[in-house]
Design a protein around this motif. Sequence first.
Motif, PDB file in Angstrom:
ATOM      1  N   SER A  94     -54.698  51.179 -20.036  1.00 46.30           N
ATOM      2  CA  SER A  94     -53.671  50.167 -20.251  1.00 46.30           C
ATOM      3  C   SER A  94     -53.583  49.186 -19.091  1.00 46.30           C
ATOM      4  O   SER A  94     -53.481  47.975 -19.286  1.00 46.30           O
ATOM      5  CB  SER A  94     -52.314  50.843 -20.454  1.00 46.30           C
ATOM      6  N   VAL A  95     -53.611  49.701 -17.859  1.00 45.66           N
ATOM      7  CA  VAL A  95     -53.503  48.831 -16.693  1.00 45.66           C
ATOM      8  C   VAL A  95     -54.700  47.906 -16.589  1.00 45.66           C
ATOM      9  O   VAL A  95     -54.573  46.701 -16.396  1.00 45.66           O
ATOM     10  CB  VAL A  95     -53.354  49.675 -15.412  1.00 45.66           C
ATOM     11  N   LEU A  96     -55.897  48.462 -16.714  1.00 43.01           N
ATOM     12  CA  LEU A  96     -57.096  47.635 -16.600  1.00 43.01           C
ATOM     13  C   LEU A  96     -57.220  46.682 -17.782  1.00 43.01           C
ATOM     14  O   LEU A  96     -57.656  45.546 -17.628  1.00 43.01           O
ATOM     15  CB  LEU A  96     -58.336  48.523 -16.505  1.00 43.01           C
ATOM     16  N   ARG A  97     -56.791  47.139 -18.955  1.00 42.56           N
ATOM     17  CA  ARG A  97     -56.874  46.282 -20.139  1.00 42.56           C
ATOM     18  C   ARG A  97     -56.007  45.043 -19.980  1.00 42.56           C
ATOM     19  O   ARG A  97     -56.382  43.946 -20.369  1.00 42.56           O
ATOM     20  CB  ARG A  97     -56.420  47.064 -21.378  1.00 42.56           C
ATOM     21  N   GLY A  98     -54.829  45.238 -19.394  1.00 39.63           N
ATOM     22  CA  GLY A  98     -53.909  44.102 -19.254  1.00 39.63           C
ATOM     23  C   GLY A  98     -54.131  43.272 -18.003  1.00 39.63           C
ATOM     24  O   GLY A  98     -53.413  42.299 -17.791  1.00 39.63           O
ATOM     25  N   ALA A  99     -55.108  43.641 -17.186  1.00 41.89           N
ATOM     26  CA  ALA A  99     -55.307  42.948 -15.912  1.00 41.89           C
ATOM     27  C   ALA A  99     -55.760  41.515 -16.124  1.00 41.89           C
ATOM     28  O   ALA A  99     -56.683  41.240 -16.890  1.00 41.89           O
ATOM     29  CB  ALA A  99     -56.335  43.688 -15.071  1.00 41.89           C
ATOM     30  N   THR A 100     -55.090  40.601 -15.412  1.00 41.38           N
ATOM     31  CA  THR A 100     -55.499  39.198 -15.429  1.00 41.38           C
ATOM     32  C   THR A 100     -55.999  38.758 -14.061  1.00 41.38           C
ATOM     33  O   THR A 100     -56.434  37.623 -13.901  1.00 41.38           O
ATOM     34  CB  THR A 100     -54.305  38.308 -15.850  1.00 41.38           C
ATOM     35  N   VAL A 101     -55.916  39.659 -13.087  1.00 44.97           N
ATOM     36  CA  VAL A 101     -56.439  39.405 -11.733  1.00 44.97           C
ATOM     37  C   VAL A 101     -57.344  40.582 -11.383  1.00 44.97           C
ATOM     38  O   VAL A 101     -57.251  41.659 -11.987  1.00 44.97           O
ATOM     39  CB  VAL A 101     -55.310  39.265 -10.704  1.00 44.97           C
ATOM     40  N   GLN A 140     -69.469  37.282 -20.348  1.00 43.11           N
ATOM     41  CA  GLN A 140     -68.750  36.147 -19.773  1.00 43.11           C
ATOM     42  C   GLN A 140     -68.177  36.467 -18.400  1.00 43.11           C
ATOM     43  O   GLN A 140     -67.711  35.578 -17.693  1.00 43.11           O
ATOM     44  CB  GLN A 140     -67.606  35.750 -20.708  1.00 43.11           C
ATOM     45  N   PHE A 141     -68.219  37.725 -18.000  1.00 41.94           N
ATOM     46  CA  PHE A 141     -67.637  38.131 -16.721  1.00 41.94           C
ATOM     47  C   PHE A 141     -68.619  38.071 -15.558  1.00 41.94           C
ATOM     48  O   PHE A 141     -68.218  38.225 -14.401  1.00 41.94           O
ATOM     49  CB  PHE A 141     -67.081  39.553 -16.833  1.00 41.94           C
ATOM     50  N   SER A 142     -69.898  37.856 -15.844  1.00 42.73           N
ATOM     51  CA  SER A 142     -70.906  38.008 -14.802  1.00 42.73           C
ATOM     52  C   SER A 142     -70.770  36.995 -13.671  1.00 42.73           C
ATOM     53  O   SER A 142     -71.033  37.311 -12.509  1.00 42.73           O
ATOM     54  CB  SER A 142     -72.313  37.952 -15.403  1.00 42.73           C
ATOM     55  N   GLU A 143     -70.363  35.768 -13.975  1.00 37.28           N
ATOM     56  CA  GLU A 143     -70.191  34.796 -12.899  1.00 37.28           C
ATOM     57  C   GLU A 143     -69.051  35.217 -11.975  1.00 37.28           C
ATOM     58  O   GLU A 143     -69.162  35.105 -10.747  1.00 37.28           O
ATOM     59  CB  GLU A 143     -69.934  33.396 -13.471  1.00 37.28           C
ATOM     60  N   GLY A 144     -67.956  35.701 -12.534  1.00 35.25           N
ATOM     61  CA  GLY A 144     -66.856  36.190 -11.719  1.00 35.25           C
ATOM     62  C   GLY A 144     -67.265  37.398 -10.902  1.00 35.25           C
ATOM     63  O   GLY A 144     -66.883  37.536  -9.736  1.00 35.25           O
ATOM     64  N   GLY A 199     -67.546  43.847 -14.240  1.00 35.47           N
ATOM     65  CA  GLY A 199     -66.639  43.098 -15.092  1.00 35.47           C
ATOM     66  C   GLY A 199     -65.773  43.991 -15.956  1.00 35.47           C
ATOM     67  O   GLY A 199     -65.947  45.216 -16.017  1.00 35.47           O
ATOM     68  N   LYS A 200     -64.858  43.350 -16.634  1.00 35.27           N
ATOM     69  CA  LYS A 200     -63.901  44.080 -17.473  1.00 35.27           C
ATOM     70  C   LYS A 200     -64.585  44.769 -18.641  1.00 35.27           C
ATOM     71  O   LYS A 200     -64.188  45.852 -19.074  1.00 35.27           O
ATOM     72  CB  LYS A 200     -62.841  43.102 -17.981  1.00 35.27           C
ATOM     73  N   ARG A 201     -65.611  44.159 -19.153  1.00 37.86           N
ATOM     74  CA  ARG A 201     -66.380  44.757 -20.236  1.00 37.86           C
ATOM     75  C   ARG A 201     -67.755  44.126 -20.277  1.00 37.86           C
ATOM     76  O   ARG A 201     -67.995  43.074 -19.695  1.00 37.86           O
ATOM     77  CB  ARG A 201     -65.673  44.595 -21.584  1.00 37.86           C
ATOM     78  N   GLY A 202     -68.677  44.768 -20.979  1.00 37.97           N
ATOM     79  CA  GLY A 202     -70.045  44.294 -21.050  1.00 37.97           C
ATOM     80  C   GLY A 202     -70.277  43.336 -22.194  1.00 37.97           C
ATOM     81  O   GLY A 202     -69.392  43.070 -23.009  1.00 37.97           O
ATOM     82  N   MET A 226     -62.870  45.574 -10.060  1.00 34.71           N
ATOM     83  CA  MET A 226     -63.012  45.108 -11.438  1.00 34.71           C
ATOM     84  C   MET A 226     -62.564  43.657 -11.524  1.00 34.71           C
ATOM     85  O   MET A 226     -61.451  43.315 -11.130  1.00 34.71           O
ATOM     86  CB  MET A 226     -62.173  45.990 -12.371  1.00 34.71           C
ATOM     87  N   VAL A 227     -63.449  42.801 -12.033  1.00 33.56           N
ATOM     88  CA  VAL A 227     -63.154  41.373 -12.143  1.00 33.56           C
ATOM     89  C   VAL A 227     -62.949  41.025 -13.618  1.00 33.56           C
ATOM     90  O   VAL A 227     -63.862  41.176 -14.429  1.00 33.56           O
ATOM     91  CB  VAL A 227     -64.301  40.526 -11.553  1.00 33.56           C
ATOM     92  N   PRO A 228     -61.758  40.537 -13.999  1.00 34.11           N
ATOM     93  CA  PRO A 228     -61.461  40.266 -15.403  1.00 34.11           C
ATOM     94  C   PRO A 228     -61.741  38.833 -15.851  1.00 34.11           C
ATOM     95  O   PRO A 228     -61.434  38.464 -16.978  1.00 34.11           O
ATOM     96  CB  PRO A 228     -59.963  40.555 -15.486  1.00 34.11           C
ATOM     97  N   GLY A 229     -62.295  38.023 -14.975  1.00 34.61           N
ATOM     98  CA  GLY A 229     -62.564  36.629 -15.324  1.00 34.61           C
ATOM     99  C   GLY A 229     -63.120  35.901 -14.116  1.00 34.61           C
ATOM    100  O   GLY A 229     -63.834  36.485 -13.299  1.00 34.61           O
ATOM    101  N   ALA A 230     -62.766  34.645 -13.981  1.00 32.89           N
ATOM    102  CA  ALA A 230     -63.195  33.881 -12.808  1.00 32.89           C
ATOM    103  C   ALA A 230     -62.594  34.499 -11.547  1.00 32.89           C
ATOM    104  O   ALA A 230     -61.480  35.019 -11.563  1.00 32.89           O
ATOM    105  CB  ALA A 230     -62.772  32.425 -12.943  1.00 32.89           C
ATOM    106  N   PHE A 231     -63.339  34.430 -10.450  1.00 28.54           N
ATOM    107  CA  PHE A 231     -62.885  35.043  -9.208  1.00 28.54           C
ATOM    108  C   PHE A 231     -62.534  33.976  -8.181  1.00 28.54           C
ATOM    109  O   PHE A 231     -63.293  33.026  -7.974  1.00 28.54           O
ATOM    110  CB  PHE A 231     -63.968  35.956  -8.634  1.00 28.54           C
ATOM    111  N   THR A 232     -61.378  34.138  -7.545  1.00 26.34           N
ATOM    112  CA  THR A 232     -60.999  33.288  -6.418  1.00 26.34           C
ATOM    113  C   THR A 232     -60.643  34.190  -5.244  1.00 26.34           C
ATOM    114  O   THR A 232     -60.176  35.316  -5.431  1.00 26.34           O
ATOM    115  CB  THR A 232     -59.782  32.399  -6.753  1.00 26.34           C
TER     116      THR A 232
END
Length: 284
Positions: A271-278, A13-17, A126-129, A156-162
């Motif tokens: 921990s830091v990367l796991r909790g990243a929302t940006v 789900q991270f590939s578009e971001g 992405g954050k995970r594969g 590292m992109v955890p979701g949609a990218f802006t």
Amino acid sequence: MTEQVMAAIDGSQFSEGVCDGAVWASQALDAPLTFLHVVDNHPQTAEADLTGNIGLGSQEHLLEELSSLDERRAKVAQEYGRGLLKSATERATEQGISEPASRQRNGTLVETLAELEDDIRLLVLGKRGESASHASEHLGTNLERVVRSMHRPILMVPGAFTHPQRVMIAFDGSKTTRKGVEMLAQSPLFKGVSCDVVMVGADTGDLRAQLEWALTTLRNAGHDAEGDIVVGEVEEALRSWQQDHEIDMVVMGAYGHSRIRHLLVGSTTTSVLRGATVPVLLLR
């Protein structure tokens, strides 16, 4: 070969971001963009020892079936990957990239990136594969391994990218984070972007001087910059600042001499990367 922005994509789900973040970086850096898909074909049959489990004749037949299944699986995976690369290059073209390239390799992601590292200016992933858990705080093992093995900046992109409008750099006065501030000040990636500098620790004269150096460096380069020294646990302090100040990208150095160092060389990295929302830009 010209150093390029390389985006590692899969069916997650991270590939578009990842694609959108790579397009942003490619355009800002005026660097070529390449999409990479890695097919991990590790046949199970080569590792299996079925001797004595069943009759020898039946065993030979089953091994042949398993081998044939591995071959079919590999072909399907390659075709699937080619479709992902086609979609990514089309998405990039629609956003203004004139000639995005694509590469498909067999092997593991970490080994492949090690081979290609000299060609990479910035790696985006992405954050995970796609094979990882979909739990929101699950972190892909590939990401951890790549972070620890690569010597190139990683986004590292955890979701949609802006496109980032306000970034935060975790600063501790170390050589790496000082270079990070200088990179932020001069990089075309962050032209016109507001920059926050955050230090975690006791508000001493030395830290205050380091902070003022960082802010002055950014302001002299034309950035709107602010920052402070905050007390508390590093992860929580950085997370709180990011949330309270509407930060849309975090920049961190890979190594440092203070507690922030453990963000990238110990369990705190996870921990830091796991909790990243940006998105998080990791500097080497």
